[in-house]
Design a protein around this motif. Structure first.
Motif, short mmCIF file in Angstrom:
data_model
loop_
_atom_site.label_atom_id
_atom_site.label_comp_id
_atom_site.label_asym_id
_atom_site.label_seq_id
_atom_site.Cartn_x
_atom_site.Cartn_y
_atom_site.Cartn_z
N ILE A 189 0.83 -1.21 0.00
CA ILE A 189 0.00 0.00 0.00
C ILE A 189 0.86 1.26 0.00
O ILE A 189 0.42 2.33 -0.45
N SER A 190 2.11 1.16 0.46
CA SER A 190 2.97 2.35 0.61
C SER A 190 3.97 2.54 -0.51
O SER A 190 4.39 3.68 -0.77
N SER A 195 1.03 4.12 -5.29
CA SER A 195 1.10 4.77 -3.98
C SER A 195 1.52 6.23 -4.14
O SER A 195 2.52 6.52 -4.80
N HIS A 217 -4.76 5.18 -7.69
CA HIS A 217 -3.88 5.89 -6.76
C HIS A 217 -4.44 5.80 -5.34
O HIS A 217 -5.66 5.75 -5.15
N THR A 218 -3.57 5.84 -4.37
CA THR A 218 -3.99 5.98 -2.97
C THR A 218 -2.89 6.61 -2.13
O THR A 218 -1.70 6.47 -2.45
N ASN A 219 -3.28 7.31 -1.09
CA ASN A 219 -2.33 7.83 -0.10
C ASN A 219 -2.47 7.11 1.24
O ASN A 219 -2.11 7.63 2.29
N GLY A 221 -0.79 4.93 2.48
CA GLY A 221 0.48 4.76 3.17
C GLY A 221 0.70 5.75 4.30
O GLY A 221 1.51 5.49 5.21
#
Length: 233
Positions: A189-190, A195, A217-219, A221
């Motif tokens: 996830i990071s 990420s 996309h994801t933040n 982390g």
């Protein structure tokens, strides 16, 4: 007074909880932290607005406190996982197909039966997410807004437009894969190519641009970096 602090996770649906609850329970210090989960997509609710969205999130928190009988002083952190659902894209990327039975996403466009209705929803959702994006606390409790683009299934499974059955199956398989290997989940996830790393505000600036709110996309982390660091104080 509880011997453990509570980390409250706000997710949109039951498959989200299936995929992440056990993993997050292990990712946070289990000797000090108890994970609670509440469902609610308040950012796209047609009764939500920047003027009341913080109150609505606080109501979710208070309802969970009542249901599970703990005090606000027991709360260590609230993590709010929000699907972006393409809320920040321009109207040019929305294709109207009157026969479409539901909104369909891909990484270049969104297909909807009613473009005007979707634009209205996107404007409302984007404004509400913007209000919450960098809010440091709600009701005196540390609060972290996390985006999942275009939704949680996209981030975790690299799938969009999944059926409910697919969501349930994929969520179970994801939990099974990572529940005994938390470092691998944190790395996934990071440090994956989807990420988004950096300061909290910078990550939200990133997702607002171009087609990024329908790309993967994801933040998330941020949950495992200082000052949150898996629930540590």
């Amino acid at each position: 007074m509880r011997s453990k602090k509570v980390v409250l996770i706000i997710v949109e649906g039951p498959s989200d909880e299936t995929a992440l609850r056990l993993i997050l329970e292990k990712a946070f210090d289990q000797s000090r932290v108890f994970v609670q989960v509440v469902h609610g997509d308040v950012t796209s609710d047609d009764k939500s607005a920047p003027s009341n969205i913080v109150k609505k999130v606080n109501e979710l928190i208070k309802a969970n406190m009542r249901r599970n009988r703990y005090a606000r002083s027991d709360l260590l952190l609230v993590i709010h996982l929000m699907d972006t659902d393409g809320a920040y894209i321009s109207g040019d990327a929305i294709i109207e197909v009157p026969s479409a039975r539901r909104v369909l996403y891909n990484v270049t466009q969104v297909i909807a039966s009613d473009k005007c209705a979707l634009l209205k929803r996107n404007g409302r959702k984007a404004a509400n997410m913007d209000r919450l994006a960098t809010l440091p606390q709600i009701g005196g409790v540390p609060y972290l807004a996390v985006f999942m683009s275009c939704n949680l299934d996209h981030v975790l499974h690299n799938k969009v437009n999944s059926s409910d059955d697919e969501k349930r199956r994929d969520a179970f398989e994801f939990a099974k894969k990572y529940r005994s290997d938390i470092p691998a989940f944190v790395d996934f996830i990071s440090n994956s190519d989807f990420s988004v790393v950096g300061e909290r505000g910078d990550t939200w600036d990133y997702i607002r641009k171009d087609l990024r709110s329908i790309e993967r996309h994801t933040n998330m982390g941020l949950c495992f970096a200082a000052p949150y660091a898996g629930g540590g104080e």
